[in-house]
Design an enzyme around this catalytic site. Sequence first.
Site, short mmCIF file in Angstrom:
data_model
loop_
_atom_site.label_atom_id
_atom_site.label_comp_id
_atom_site.label_asym_id
_atom_site.label_seq_id
_atom_site.Cartn_x
_atom_site.Cartn_y
_atom_site.Cartn_z
N ASP A 36 0.84 -1.19 0.00
CA ASP A 36 0.00 0.00 0.00
C ASP A 36 0.88 1.25 0.00
O ASP A 36 1.54 1.55 0.99
CB ASP A 36 -0.88 -0.03 1.26
N ASP A 37 0.91 1.96 -1.10
CA ASP A 37 1.67 3.22 -1.19
C ASP A 37 3.17 3.00 -1.08
O ASP A 37 3.87 3.79 -0.43
CB ASP A 37 1.26 4.21 -0.08
N CYS A 86 -5.34 4.53 -4.62
CA CYS A 86 -5.54 3.17 -4.15
C CYS A 86 -6.65 2.39 -4.84
O CYS A 86 -6.41 1.37 -5.47
CB CYS A 86 -5.77 3.19 -2.64
N ASP A 105 0.27 -0.65 -4.98
CA ASP A 105 -0.84 -0.01 -5.71
C ASP A 105 -0.46 1.33 -6.32
O ASP A 105 -0.91 1.68 -7.40
CB ASP A 105 -2.08 0.12 -4.81
#
Lengths: 474, 474
Positions: free
Chosen positions: B39-40, B78, B263
């Site tokens: 995530d990120d 996202c 993502d």
Amino acid sequence: MRFNRTVVLAALAGAFVILLSSSSAALADARNVVLIIADDQGRDLGVYGNPVLRTPNLDRLAARGTLFTSAFATVSSCSPSRSVIYTGLYSHSNGMYGLAHDVHNQHLLPSVRTLPQYLKAAGYRTGLVGKKHILPESQLPFDEELAPERPGNRDVAFMADEARKFISRNAGKPFLLIVGYSDPHRAEENFGNTRAWPRVARATYDPAKVIVPAHLPDLPEVRRDLAQYYESVSRLDSGIGLLLDALRDTKHDGDTLVIYLSDNGRAFPGAKTTLYDEGIHLPLIISSPAQTKRGVRNDAMVSWVDITPTILDWAGVSLSSGQQLAGRTMLPILEQPDPRGWDRVFASHGFHEIQQYYPMRALRTREYEYIANLASPLEFPIAGDIASSPSWQAIAARPSVGLGARTLQAFLHRPAEELYDLRKDPAEVRNLAADPAHREVLERMRAEMAKFRSETHDPWLPGQAAVFGHEEEH
Amino acid sequence: MRFNRTVVLAALAGAFVILLSSSSAALADARNVVLIIADDQGRDLGVYGNPVLRTPNLDRLAARGTLFTSAFATVSSCSPSRSVIYTGLYSHSNGMYGLAHDVHNQHLLPSVRTLPQYLKAAGYRTGLVGKKHILPESQLPFDEELAPERPGNRDVAFMADEARKFISRNAGKPFLLIVGYSDPHRAEENFGNTRAWPRVARATYDPAKVIVPAHLPDLPEVRRDLAQYYESVSRLDSGIGLLLDALRDTKHDGDTLVIYLSDNGRAFPGAKTTLYDEGIHLPLIISSPAQTKRGVRNDAMVSWVDITPTILDWAGVSLSSGQQLAGRTMLPILEQPDPRGWDRVFASHGFHEIQQYYPMRALRTREYEYIANLASPLEFPIAGDIASSPSWQAIAARPSVGLGARTLQAFLHRPAEELYDLRKDPAEVRNLAADPAHREVLERMRAEMAKFRSETHDPWLPGQAAVFGHEEEH
């Protein structure tokens, strides 16, 4: 038919609604509702003073009920406006920020409840005839969906038949019936006036005689376009006549609240998709069997957030604690021509088509309209159906003619704030936002707007959306 | 375990998929999939050349598989990016124009199919551990959803345990397991590094030693923020180590395709939510048991639209006629360091938060990046989590320091078109869109972009959305 509260309460089993006495609960055993939604219709009715357009059935409905002269959509776009009608919440609060269909794909927030949900939980049979145009389906659990919209469906007699069958089939329970017409929406050709439709007299209009509103230039193409629009309005009126016949024939005149309104202004540039007066100032007729005065002209400033509270009040449905709607019931003021405390409405637009982002917020009083254009650096987007219309084509080909009183340039390129004095400037062309003489009005309206946006949790107001989200979902 | 095609076909009963031989169908009976989504996270791994950050487990995964050096998200937000990973379609084609959660409320189009749908129909057991962040639920029919994300959940050992249980429970059928970590997403405090987490060694970093990327200024606050981000990346790496242990212990090393990616870019200004290189140029490791060469460094330009086709190819699932995905399988090039015909990727952004409308389209080749800013009159919006970060606060307090090589002014106010020569200007600060010497490059990339947008039915391209809609719903 008895509306047995004990049975209903028992059926709720943990649900959110409780039934309370409404202001007029003593009137009837059945408290049915017919909600009629016209598509893209302005205040173009005989009873609103149009001397050309023939709308005898709606004029008759007004004669037996209450005609609202200051009724407003809170957004001039189909799905968002219907979402407001169905939920009692502004579209920036209920999640329906733009159109639902096709690639636009906007949905109600999962926590939001709708008229069919509220009334179904209260024991009603719920039916929809015609157009819905809200998502998701799961939050619109109609017991029956009839004559679903389809390309070219202008068969208002068929819609009346379907409504009649729904009403007849559901004797024994109170009913909510929503009838969503496709008239007078634009179609690929001439508002669907491509042929005569069954059991409906064709009403045609002389372009020379139509009333050209202030937001349009007086061009031959615009007149011909308006004449086609008028024909579609007359078909709508005929269809509503057949629908009201069905209600009478099934003996429900005396126990049914009838509400007629339009989702947004006429699909001409300067009306639909704008928060200018012709985009949101719309027809509203409510006819209640409980009325003792009839043919009332009511000047209260009401808006489409008031529709759901009115229907819930009529049906005797109260919200559970914690639930709050933005509007309020109109039942107590139905017979009051000019009730106190109904002197302003708010409006809120996100986008129409998904690529037509143009968030606006408006506050309309009897004297002024204040509009905040939140993405004012962008050019104002033209809805696809309007862009392809004969009117827009004619205007675009001759940009100097403008949009009636308004220049094309002013229409397409807007400042961050607009303020109009509606008494002196009903066409809203002289922006007073920078006028020192109106500084105080501007600041007062700005403050009211800020309060409104905060209270309604406007996501476009900084600080309203959670930064790290529930569940850290970013 | 046998993957019986006859049984699967019989079970499909009118469904859309048919099973064909894939390029490597002969290899194993079970053809399982573990898809790991960080995530990120930017390309911040030891194996990508970061000498400070410790990511031994992902480095090991790269050593046994293929490390992609030119892998790209197609959107740096996202939900849209995950929707691309799950569908093989650009987010402007699949309806996921912005975030799904909370008030943002974006959804896949109803016609779009997803990995759990495709693989479930092909007889797979489908599981999700952790973060999903796509709507609607009905199009994500995982058989099991485990360790669903919740505020502050950084317990990667727990996630590995849940994955292990899912794999163990589902012996006898092939499985698709998607593991969505919350690391290294920002949290309210320090990327979730508020305490030691069970069974995971805490890796802390000296702010003096972190690598400050070109899109950030070298400020003490930025260094401290990066050190916290590094710690979160190391926790992610430890969690993936435990997850891969579970796969090994359950004897699935030899029959499982493992894909790891992120993502979107790191949640720092200049990366996440932009289509600049640091927003979309991301880590990707694929490890296939069918590989004969291992530790491959692959320079093919691939993007997240290629993930679903790769998984469908691995699983032997073909699309029915009429269905078409935007990407293509990477299986045939897994062992080719520099395959032919993989020399450009496209990217497409709508909005991040619902009020953060900033549609962009990008074409990235090895030499140039071309970006079309479709709403360039607007100020570029700053994502809420970035706006509240120590880095952004420090930058906003000292606007003259800018965003590393890029000025703050240039970051916030962008022209309609940008063109960068990535060989001479990897930080993308010298816009060549108006440079006569680059006219030909610009026009060629414009033409490719126009073709791409038309072929992918980009709703932001005039003429793509139906004017009168299906069912006249406007």
